[in-house]
Design a protein around this motif. Structure first.
Motif, short mmCIF file in Angstrom:
data_model
loop_
_atom_site.label_atom_id
_atom_site.label_comp_id
_atom_site.label_asym_id
_atom_site.label_seq_id
_atom_site.Cartn_x
_atom_site.Cartn_y
_atom_site.Cartn_z
N ALA A 280 1.07 -0.87 -0.06
CA ALA A 280 -0.22 0.14 -0.29
C ALA A 280 0.52 1.42 -0.25
O ALA A 280 0.42 2.14 0.33
N GLY A 281 1.98 1.45 0.13
CA GLY A 281 3.21 2.14 0.20
C GLY A 281 3.23 3.28 1.15
O GLY A 281 3.59 4.52 1.25
N ALA A 282 2.85 2.45 2.29
CA ALA A 282 2.78 2.88 3.62
C ALA A 282 4.40 3.29 4.05
O ALA A 282 4.78 2.37 3.80
N VAL A 283 4.54 5.04 4.47
CA VAL A 283 5.49 5.12 5.10
C VAL A 283 6.61 4.65 6.70
O VAL A 283 5.75 4.24 6.64
N GLN A 284 7.84 4.09 5.72
CA GLN A 284 8.41 2.99 7.11
C GLN A 284 8.08 3.98 7.99
O GLN A 284 8.30 3.13 9.83
N LYS A 285 9.02 4.53 8.88
CA LYS A 285 9.02 5.32 9.35
C LYS A 285 7.27 5.51 10.43
O LYS A 285 6.65 6.14 10.18
N GLY A 286 7.75 5.09 12.02
CA GLY A 286 6.59 5.08 13.11
C GLY A 286 5.37 4.10 12.24
O GLY A 286 4.31 4.50 12.35
N ARG A 287 5.73 2.75 11.80
CA ARG A 287 4.77 1.75 10.87
C ARG A 287 4.71 0.69 11.94
O ARG A 287 3.37 0.74 12.11
N ASN A 288 4.95 1.22 13.82
CA ASN A 288 4.11 0.18 14.39
C ASN A 288 2.97 0.37 14.90
O ASN A 288 1.97 -0.62 15.27
#
Length: 263
Positions: free
Chosen positions: A177-185
């Motif tokens: 889905a292209g979610a930004v890696q930063k802060g993905r928890n």
């Protein structure tokens, strides 16, 4: 030693005193047909009288020193045969007190010596071979174990391959889905919890599975795809928007983007 090469052999006929196997006292032993010994010793007394007298005079016992049986009849009266142990044969030879008796006794002693050498050799060979056999059996067992482990690993790899085609993790969903890696928890936990809860509401409930390697939850691809299309992708957009915090300027010619500055 007198005429050692002659031991057990008749000078006139060249015949040996043959050894045989007999069961004495319930145990198999090397034995001598005492009728053959009687002939070798050259005793003039009839065999049946000679053996009866020797048994009586020297206390030989049936079942301890010899065994006796009736020979097969050739039309006449069956004769009684006696098979004696080597110890008995040596004593019978010795008490004759003649050259033949001495030769027979030395012959039986030599037979015992050779039997002992053969037995010692067999024990020595067994002592060498047995550890090798044990080691070979251990190696065979190790090979069989390794072979089974390889088969198990192949099955696991096959299962993982099937799982990667039929099931998908939350991390893979967010990547797609292209979610930004930063802060993905946070979004990772949010999507995972929602999928597990939704799976329990289905009829029948969707069976979930954990990855054998990493322990993460794996969801059926079609089920997870529907969730992302209806809810998950919107959550990803919100996640990305919060982290980006502004507009994105696009450079059409390069196909690149950079974060805009707030003025």
């Amino acid at each position: 030693m007198t005429n050692k090469t002659f031991a057990g052999q008749d000078r006139a006929s060249g015949s040996l005193i043959p050894l045989t196997q007999a069961v004495v006292g319930g145990q198999p032993v090397r034995a001598v047909n005492l009728r053959d010994l009687h002939a070798f010793l050259g005793v003039q007394t009839a065999f049946k009288d000679w053996i009866a007298r020797r048994i009586a005079d020297y206390g030989f016992e049936d079942g301890r020193d010899f065994c006796s049986f009736l020979s097969e009849s050739q039309g006449g009266r069956p004769a009684r045969e006696y098979h004696g142990t080597l110890d008995m044969a040596k004593e019978l030879a010795m008490v004759e007190r003649n050259e033949r008796g001495k030769q027979a006794r030395l012959y039986f002693i030599e037979c015992e010596r050779r039997a002992q050498v053969s037995n010692d050799l067999a024990v020595a060979v067994t002592g060498i071979v047995a550890p090798l056999v044990t080691r070979m059996e251990s190696t065979d067992h190790q090979i069989a174990t390794l072979s089974q482990q390889v088969q198990d690993l192949m099955l696991i790899a096959d299962d993982r391959g099937k799982a990667s085609r039929e099931r998908i993790s939350v991390r893979q969903l967010l990547d797609d889905a292209g979610a930004v890696q930063k802060g993905r928890n946070g979004i990772n936990r949010r999507v995972g919890s929602a999928l597990r809860a939704l799976a329990m509401t289905q009829t029948p409930p969707i069976q979930l599975r954990r990855c054998m390697h990493s322990g993460v939850w794996l969801f059926p691809v079609e089920f997870a795809g529907r969730f992302m299309a209806t809810v998950g992708n919107e959550w990803v957009r919100e996640h990305n928007s919060e982290l980006e915090g502004g507009e994105t300027l696009t450079l059409p010619l390069l196909g690149l983007g950079r974060r805009g500055r707030k003025g």
